[in-house]
Design a protein around this motif. Structure first.
Motif, PDB file in Angstrom:
ATOM      1  N   LEU A  23       5.135   1.082  16.821  1.00 33.94           N
ATOM      2  CA  LEU A  23       3.894   1.777  16.490  1.00 33.94           C
ATOM      3  C   LEU A  23       3.569   1.623  15.003  1.00 33.94           C
ATOM      4  N   ASN A  24       4.593   1.707  14.168  1.00 37.91           N
ATOM      5  CA  ASN A  24       4.386   1.492  12.732  1.00 37.91           C
ATOM      6  C   ASN A  24       3.921   0.071  12.442  1.00 37.91           C
ATOM      7  N   THR A  25       4.436  -0.882  13.210  1.00 35.10           N
ATOM      8  CA  THR A  25       3.995  -2.273  13.060  1.00 35.10           C
ATOM      9  C   THR A  25       2.514  -2.402  13.380  1.00 35.10           C
ATOM     10  N   MET A  26       2.051  -1.708  14.425  1.00 29.52           N
ATOM     11  CA  MET A  26       0.629  -1.765  14.781  1.00 29.52           C
ATOM     12  C   MET A  26      -0.238  -1.160  13.683  1.00 29.52           C
ATOM     13  N   THR A  27       0.230  -0.072  13.091  1.00 30.89           N
ATOM     14  CA  THR A  27      -0.524   0.525  11.990  1.00 30.89           C
ATOM     15  C   THR A  27      -0.562  -0.423  10.796  1.00 30.89           C
ATOM     16  N   ARG A  28       0.568  -1.032  10.494  1.00 33.94           N
ATOM     17  CA  ARG A  28       0.617  -1.986   9.388  1.00 33.94           C
ATOM     18  C   ARG A  28      -0.322  -3.163   9.662  1.00 33.94           C
ATOM     19  N   THR A  29      -0.339  -3.643  10.899  1.00 32.02           N
ATOM     20  CA  THR A  29      -1.249  -4.729  11.273  1.00 32.02           C
ATOM     21  C   THR A  29      -2.700  -4.320  11.038  1.00 32.02           C
ATOM     22  N   ALA A  30      -3.030  -3.076  11.398  1.00 25.40           N
ATOM     23  CA  ALA A  30      -4.398  -2.594  11.208  1.00 25.40           C
ATOM     24  C   ALA A  30      -4.787  -2.610   9.726  1.00 25.40           C
ATOM     25  N   ILE A  31      -3.886  -2.189   8.880  1.00 24.05           N
ATOM     26  CA  ILE A  31      -4.199  -2.162   7.448  1.00 24.05           C
ATOM     27  C   ILE A  31      -4.260  -3.576   6.879  1.00 24.05           C
ATOM     28  N   GLU A  32      -3.372  -4.444   7.350  1.00 27.21           N
ATOM     29  CA  GLU A  32      -3.426  -5.846   6.921  1.00 27.21           C
ATOM     30  C   GLU A  32      -4.743  -6.496   7.335  1.00 27.21           C
ATOM     31  N   ALA A  33      -5.294  -6.072   8.490  1.00 30.18           N
ATOM     32  CA  ALA A  33      -6.515  -6.680   9.024  1.00 30.18           C
ATOM     33  C   ALA A  33      -7.778  -5.920   8.648  1.00 30.18           C
ATOM     34  N   ALA A  34      -7.629  -4.796   7.966  1.00 29.49           N
ATOM     35  CA  ALA A  34      -8.787  -3.975   7.604  1.00 29.49           C
ATOM     36  C   ALA A  34      -9.733  -4.749   6.694  1.00 29.49           C
ATOM     37  N   PHE A  35     -11.020  -4.493   6.852  1.00 28.45           N
ATOM     38  CA  PHE A  35     -12.019  -5.141   6.008  1.00 28.45           C
ATOM     39  C   PHE A  35     -12.189  -4.329   4.725  1.00 28.45           C
ATOM     40  N   VAL A  36     -11.197  -4.458   3.846  1.00 29.43           N
ATOM     41  CA  VAL A  36     -11.188  -3.730   2.570  1.00 29.43           C
ATOM     42  C   VAL A  36     -10.809  -4.694   1.453  1.00 29.43           C
ATOM     43  N   ASP A  37     -11.089  -4.286   0.221  1.00 22.21           N
ATOM     44  CA  ASP A  37     -10.662  -5.063  -0.941  1.00 22.21           C
ATOM     45  C   ASP A  37      -9.150  -4.932  -1.094  1.00 22.21           C
ATOM     46  N   GLU A  38      -8.562  -5.838  -1.847  1.00 21.88           N
ATOM     47  CA  GLU A  38      -7.102  -5.904  -1.913  1.00 21.88           C
ATOM     48  C   GLU A  38      -6.485  -4.702  -2.633  1.00 21.88           C
ATOM     49  N   ASP A  39      -7.183  -4.123  -3.594  1.00 22.24           N
ATOM     50  CA  ASP A  39      -6.652  -2.932  -4.257  1.00 22.24           C
ATOM     51  C   ASP A  39      -6.560  -1.769  -3.270  1.00 22.24           C
ATOM     52  N   THR A  40      -7.588  -1.607  -2.438  1.00 25.11           N
ATOM     53  CA  THR A  40      -7.556  -0.550  -1.427  1.00 25.11           C
ATOM     54  C   THR A  40      -6.462  -0.819  -0.407  1.00 25.11           C
ATOM     55  N   ARG A  41      -6.322  -2.079   0.000  1.00 31.93           N
ATOM     56  CA  ARG A  41      -5.278  -2.417   0.963  1.00 31.93           C
ATOM     57  C   ARG A  41      -3.891  -2.073   0.407  1.00 31.93           C
ATOM     58  N   ALA A  42      -3.668  -2.401  -0.848  1.00 32.43           N
ATOM     59  CA  ALA A  42      -2.369  -2.112  -1.459  1.00 32.43           C
ATOM     60  C   ALA A  42      -2.119  -0.607  -1.515  1.00 32.43           C
ATOM     61  N   ALA A  43      -3.162   0.162  -1.823  1.00 37.33           N
ATOM     62  CA  ALA A  43      -3.016   1.618  -1.868  1.00 37.33           C
ATOM     63  C   ALA A  43      -2.699   2.186  -0.495  1.00 37.33           C
TER      64      ALA A  43
END
Length: 322
Positions: free
Chosen positions: A297-317
């Motif tokens: 389940l944590n992997t799926m959440t991580r995948t969602a954040i990796e695939a989110a349409f956000v700038d890289e600073d937001t993704r890192a946060a």
């Protein structure tokens, strides 16, 4: 139990996130009878066509910028309470226009609600503009053109939703070219009501970063392998799939098969009150009905954040919060 898990959502139609209690308050505000689409606190529908009718009737009760701000703030705050740190909302300016708003006013209202939810809960969110397939090619292209014109840091994606059985993917290709050229992330509904061919067409013609649903790809093992090899992310909505009878039950749902085949999958709620679910319940379904452990389940959440349409600073946060 998954209440303590950090969560993220990539596939939520914002009008589909309007729970009946909120819609009935809106109906009182505008003196509208809801008996044709709400009964005993639940939406009334029997198939995809009547689902769309109920969805559109509920949507029509959001008529002002303030109404849409309330809708966005209420929904995003609700998933934040379930542990979500990020949510993408799929929005269609056609809904706002049908309710009497300009496209700009519709978007401004949603952004105000997103800002309010972030101030209250800390949840990060973004907008994925959507063309509505069954409204025709011209309207789908117009949605993409609006996305290209309306520059805002929180408008980051483009999607095509609506009745998947209307037209061919190729008919709408220009809309995706417009959106991609404008720097928007690309997703498309495919492989929900239509079979594996619609996912293949999406990959061949649209070349999306993500696919909304995509679950009928399971009908073609070579296509499943292609999804895994390409790293295309599926925005999977198990509760929606069962409610709409795409699969008969959770035991037969292909989420685990995709996961074990190496396809990148995420958990999402789609139109939660219509399907008697929430984002939190989708994580519970994955755990209790499909046997996924916390690591998966944590992997799926991580995948969602990796695939989110956000700038890289937001993704890192966001990643730092996992």
């Amino acid at each position: 139990m998954t209440k303590h898990l950090v969560k993220a959502e990539l596939h939520l139609h914002i009008e589909g996130g309007a729970f009946p209690a909120l819609v009935e308050k809106q109906a009182q505000k505008y003196n509208v009878d809801t008996s044709s689409f709400i009964k005993d606190g639940s939406y009334i529908w029997s198939d995809f066509t009547t689902f769309l009718h109920a969805y559109d009737q509920a949507s029509m009760l959001f008529k002002t910028e303030e109404d849409y701000a309330l809708l966005a703030e209420t929904y995003l705050s609700s998933i934040a309470a379930e542990g979500a740190i990020y949510g993408e909302i799929i929005v269609s300016t056609d809904h706002g226009i049908a309710a009497g708003l300009s496209a700009d006013a519709y978007i401004d209202g949603l952004i105000a609600g997103m800002e309010a939810a972030k101030a209250k809960t800390g949840i990060e969110s973004r907008i994925m503009l959507s063309g509505v397939r069954h409204l025709g090619v011209d309207r789908v292209i117009a949605a993409a053109e609006y996305g290209a014109k309306r520059r805002h840091p929180w408008i980051t994606g483009y999607n095509m939703a609506g009745e998947e059985r209307n037209g061919r993917v190729a008919d709408f290709a220009r809309a995706f070219d417009i959106a991609r050229d404008a720097g928007l992330g690309i997703s498309i509904h495919a492989g929900e009501l239509c079979g594996a061919f619609s996912v293949r067409d999406a990959l061949d013609i649209v070349k999306p970063d993500r696919i909304g649903h995509g679950v009928r790809a399971i009908e073609d093992p070579e296509l499943v392998a292609r999804l895994a090899d390409s790293g295309t992310v599926l925005e999977v909505c198990p509760g929606s799939n069962i409610a709409l009878k795409v699969f008969p039950d959770f035991k037969s749902h292909p989420l685990r098969a995709f996961y074990e085949a190496g396809v990148k999958v995420t958990l999402n709620s789609d139109d939660p009150p219509f399907f008697h679910t929430t984002l939190g319940k989708e994580y519970e379904i994955a755990a209790n009905e499909m046997g996924f452990d916390e690591a998966a389940l944590n992997t799926m959440t991580r995948t969602a954040i990796e695939a989110a349409f956000v700038d890289e600073d937001t993704r890192a946060a966001l990643m730092a919060k996992l």
